[in-house]
Design a protein around this motif. Structure first.
Motif, PDB file in Angstrom:
ATOM      1  N   ILE A   1       1.178  -1.275  -0.056  1.00  0.00           N
ATOM      2  CA  ILE A   1      -0.173  -0.131   0.097  1.00  0.00           C
ATOM      3  C   ILE A   1       0.753   1.319   0.706  1.00  0.00           C
ATOM      4  O   ILE A   1       1.595   1.030   1.055  1.00  0.00           O
ATOM      5  CB  ILE A   1      -0.795   0.258   1.162  1.00  0.00           C
ATOM      6  CG1 ILE A   1      -1.848  -1.403   1.926  1.00  0.00           C
ATOM      7  CG2 ILE A   1      -2.094   1.044   1.092  1.00  0.00           C
ATOM      8  CD1 ILE A   1      -2.801  -1.687   0.318  1.00  0.00           C
ATOM      9  N   TYR A   2       0.339   2.066  -0.535  1.00  0.00           N
ATOM     10  CA  TYR A   2       1.659   3.096  -1.059  1.00  0.00           C
ATOM     11  C   TYR A   2       0.367   4.859  -0.782  1.00  0.00           C
ATOM     12  O   TYR A   2      -0.894   4.879  -1.007  1.00  0.00           O
ATOM     13  CB  TYR A   2       2.086   3.535  -2.419  1.00  0.00           C
ATOM     14  CG  TYR A   2       3.597   2.398  -2.888  1.00  0.00           C
ATOM     15  CD1 TYR A   2       4.086   3.564  -2.621  1.00  0.00           C
ATOM     16  CD2 TYR A   2       3.161   1.034  -3.084  1.00  0.00           C
ATOM     17  CE1 TYR A   2       5.641   2.185  -2.954  1.00  0.00           C
ATOM     18  CE2 TYR A   2       4.425   0.007  -3.115  1.00  0.00           C
ATOM     19  CZ  TYR A   2       5.080   1.196  -3.035  1.00  0.00           C
ATOM     20  OH  TYR A   2       6.504   0.478  -2.659  1.00  0.00           O
ATOM     21  N   SER A   3       0.822   5.240   0.281  1.00  0.00           N
ATOM     22  CA  SER A   3       0.287   6.713   0.079  1.00  0.00           C
ATOM     23  C   SER A   3       1.061   7.638  -1.267  1.00  0.00           C
ATOM     24  O   SER A   3       1.774   8.237  -1.322  1.00  0.00           O
ATOM     25  CB  SER A   3       0.171   7.191   1.622  1.00  0.00           C
ATOM     26  OG  SER A   3       0.175   6.351   2.759  1.00  0.00           O
ATOM     27  N   CYS A   4      -0.268   9.141  -1.813  1.00  0.00           N
ATOM     28  CA  CYS A   4      -0.284  10.101  -2.134  1.00  0.00           C
ATOM     29  C   CYS A   4      -1.682  11.050  -1.983  1.00  0.00           C
ATOM     30  O   CYS A   4      -1.342  10.975  -1.987  1.00  0.00           O
ATOM     31  CB  CYS A   4      -0.174   9.280  -4.126  1.00  0.00           C
ATOM     32  SG  CYS A   4      -1.467   8.493  -4.467  1.00  0.00           S
ATOM     33  N   ASP A   5      -0.658  11.725  -2.957  1.00  0.00           N
ATOM     34  CA  ASP A   5      -1.533  13.220  -3.283  1.00  0.00           C
ATOM     35  C   ASP A   5      -2.151  13.590  -1.946  1.00  0.00           C
ATOM     36  O   ASP A   5      -3.127  13.906  -1.447  1.00  0.00           O
ATOM     37  CB  ASP A   5      -3.567  12.763  -3.387  1.00  0.00           C
ATOM     38  CG  ASP A   5      -3.397  12.049  -4.704  1.00  0.00           C
ATOM     39  OD1 ASP A   5      -2.194  11.726  -5.439  1.00  0.00           O
ATOM     40  OD2 ASP A   5      -4.389  11.600  -5.724  1.00  0.00           O
TER      41      ASP A   5
END
Length: 308
Positions: free
Chosen positions: A217-221
């Motif tokens: 799971i990658y976090s962005c924005d």
């Protein structure tokens, strides 16, 4: 989410940012700048090039709208390595010239922040490689290296796969809490040289969490640059790390339940309605109560991670 540009553009789908007409315009009319139907900025054409300080980037193909912008697969022209381009818009129907210039300056400042510890792992945080403001146009671009940012987001995965098991939700929580602990505790250097201690995500949602291969799971924005493109009279509020934990609890609740929206009202499901909760794992339910604030809130992402 209501499209923030819908009040200013008479889009046939009442959602200019997510509408398919700007994409069709770009495909059918070479070098088109605006949607033929409502005048909203058209999608970038394949092979369009964007010049930044760290390289030139070529659009390979449109992926999807997400958050406050549109995603494209691309390459760095010098070496052909893959990048993901996120295009943000400052259309004249929503921003005057002064507002657009202010937001361009904020964008390059905020999205250009980098970790002071160059050896620190990113813990699955999609980190900007370059933030570019088009000086003569109505667009800004966030460049990230690799392909991860274009992988499916959790909103897509939830629609396709339905509810997650309690074990999968625990895995998800452990990963995102590790990311938040890193983000909240690191020191960052702004392009101006100013130092900043810790940063809240501020925009955790099913859309801003990316599911890469093997369920990483990658976090962005991050909100620091997403909210810049919310049309006036939006307010630039200081982001609170504690709010990240609450948002994470809501997301985990949706994943465990298998849906985020009430099918009748169209509104987000409310975890305060205790009848909605699965009963298969009381310990997980209690942990999420603490994240959301139904029980005593965790003091930090680190404290929550130690209890997970």
């Amino acid at each position: 989410m209501v499209d923030p540009f819908s009040q200013s553009y008479r889009c046939v789908q009442n959602a200019p940012l997510g509408c398919d007409r700007p994409l069709k315009t770009a495909q059918e009319v070479p070098n088109a700048k605006f949607c033929l139907e409502c005048g909203f900025p058209a999608t970038l054409a394949d092979k369009a090039e964007i010049r930044g300080d760290r390289g030139v980037y070529r659009v390979v193909g449109f992926v999807r709208s997400q958050g406050m912008g549109r995603l494209y697969k691309g390459i760095q022209v010098s070496d052909g390595k893959p990048v993901v381009i996120k295009e943000y818009l400052l259309p004249s129907g929503c921003f005057n010239a002064e507002e657009a210039q202010q937001r361009k300056a904020m964008f390059t400042r905020n999205a250009g922040a980098s970790s002071v510890n160059s050896e620190a792992q990113d813990f699955r945080l999609v980190t900007p490689w370059e933030a570019i403001a088009d000086e003569r146009g109505d667009r800004c671009y966030l460049i990230t290296q690799g392909k991860v940012a274009a992988d499916p987001n959790l909103s897509q995965v939830l629609r396709q796969s339905g509810a997650m098991s309690a074990e999968q939700v625990r895995d998800f929580l452990g990963q995102v809490l590790q990311t938040l602990q890193f983000l909240h505790s690191q020191k960052f250097r702004l392009p101006s040289g100013q130092m900043r201690s810790g940063m809240a995500h501020g925009n955790l949602s099913l859309e801003s969490l990316i599911v890469a291969e093997n369920f990483y799971i990658y976090s962005c924005d991050l909100a620091d640059w997403e909210i810049i493109f919310d049309p006036p009279p939006s307010a630039f509020t200081i982001q609170d790390p504690a709010a990240d934990l609450v948002a994470l609890g809501h997301i985990a609740f949706y994943l465990w339940l298998g849906r985020a929206v009430d099918g009748t009202s169209g509104r987000p499901l409310d975890p305060h309605d205790l009848q909605l909760w699965p009963t298969t794992d009381p310990a997980l339910r209690e942990f999420l109560y603490h994240l959301i604030g139904l029980e005593t809130a965790f003091s930090s992402a680190e404290a929550a991670r130690q209890r997970s």
